[in-house]
Write a protein that holds these residues in place. Structure first.
Motif, PDB file in Angstrom:
ATOM      1  N   UNK A 145      -6.540   5.525   0.249  1.00 20.59           N
ATOM      2  CA  UNK A 145      -7.652   4.579   0.138  1.00 20.59           C
ATOM      3  C   UNK A 145      -7.190   3.254  -0.452  1.00 20.59           C
ATOM      4  N   UNK A 146      -5.977   3.212  -0.990  1.00 22.05           N
ATOM      5  CA  UNK A 146      -5.488   1.973  -1.604  1.00 22.05           C
ATOM      6  C   UNK A 146      -4.886   1.059  -0.546  1.00 22.05           C
ATOM      7  N   UNK A 147      -5.417  -0.148  -0.460  1.00 23.87           N
ATOM      8  CA  UNK A 147      -4.818  -1.123   0.458  1.00 23.87           C
ATOM      9  C   UNK A 147      -3.604  -1.773  -0.198  1.00 23.87           C
ATOM     10  N   UNK A 148      -2.835  -2.476   0.572  1.00 27.84           N
ATOM     11  CA  UNK A 148      -1.817  -3.343   0.015  1.00 27.84           C
ATOM     12  C   UNK A 148      -2.489  -4.624  -0.447  1.00 27.84           C
ATOM     13  N   UNK A 149      -1.976  -5.218  -1.498  1.00 30.99           N
ATOM     14  CA  UNK A 149      -2.578  -6.422  -2.051  1.00 30.99           C
ATOM     15  C   UNK A 149      -1.752  -7.671  -1.784  1.00 30.99           C
ATOM     16  N   UNK A 172       0.830  -1.201   0.000  1.00 32.09           N
ATOM     17  CA  UNK A 172       0.000   0.000   0.000  1.00 32.09           C
ATOM     18  C   UNK A 172       0.864   1.249   0.000  1.00 32.09           C
ATOM     19  N   UNK A 173       0.359   2.339  -0.573  1.00 30.88           N
ATOM     20  CA  UNK A 173       1.133   3.578  -0.666  1.00 30.88           C
ATOM     21  C   UNK A 173       1.566   4.128   0.684  1.00 30.88           C
ATOM     22  N   UNK A 174       0.719   4.031   1.679  1.00 28.09           N
ATOM     23  CA  UNK A 174       1.046   4.601   2.988  1.00 28.09           C
ATOM     24  C   UNK A 174       2.305   3.951   3.568  1.00 28.09           C
ATOM     25  N   UNK A 175       2.481   2.657   3.333  1.00 27.03           N
ATOM     26  CA  UNK A 175       3.665   1.950   3.848  1.00 27.03           C
ATOM     27  C   UNK A 175       4.935   2.413   3.147  1.00 27.03           C
TER      28      UNK A 175
END
Length: 157
Positions: A113-117, A101-104
């Motif tokens: 709003x994008x999770x890691x996949x 995810x972008x935050x990480x």
């Protein structure tokens, strides 16, 4: 007879594993240059449709007004075609954003709003999605992104 079958299967798996280990640097280089096998790109297109298209668009066009924050303060999903900035990032960054995810990756309290996949796609599936995205870029963008990936790899050595 059963024991021979098991031994032959184990030998086949071992040989395949060594073959993949030997071929992996070549395959990674091909993917970095946007020259992934057609099967990989097809798998990536399917996975993109399943996991990414709802936000990033079926045609990789992103959300409207993607450069301006939403009322929540978070950024809309950017396009992954040549009009966006995805091609500005090296492979390692794109992989980590998709997996974690972008935050990480961005840090500093960044919220997205994008999770890691990483919990729903394997590393190879993530690479396939990225290969699909790269496959739609014009040559100039693919070359730029490949150079950024080469620099990233060189810096990591």
């Amino acid at each position: 007879m059963r024991r021979n079958s098991v031994l032959m299967s184990m030998l086949g798996i071992t040989v395949a594993g060594f073959g993949l280990a030997w071929a992996w640097p070549w395959l990674a280089a091909q993917m970095a240059s946007g020259e992934a096998p057609a099967e990989t790109i097809a798998l990536g297109k399917t996975l993109y449709g399943k996991y990414c298209a709802a936000c990033h668009g079926a045609n990789l066009e992103g959300q409207p007004d993607w450069k301006s924050p939403l009322p929540s303060g978070r950024m809309p999903a950017p396009p992954h075609d040549a009009s966006g900035h995805t091609w500005h990032h090296p492979d390692g960054v794109l992989f980590r954003i998709t997996k974690d995810g972008p935050a990480a990756v961005v840090g500093g309290g960044y919220r997205s709003d994008m999770p890691g996949f990483g919990s729903v796609m394997s590393d190879d599936e993530i690479r396939a999605v990225l290969a699909f995205i790269k496959s739609v870029w014009p040559e100039q963008e693919r070359q730029y992104q490949a150079e950024m990936s080469r620099r990233e790899q060189k810096a990591a050595q």
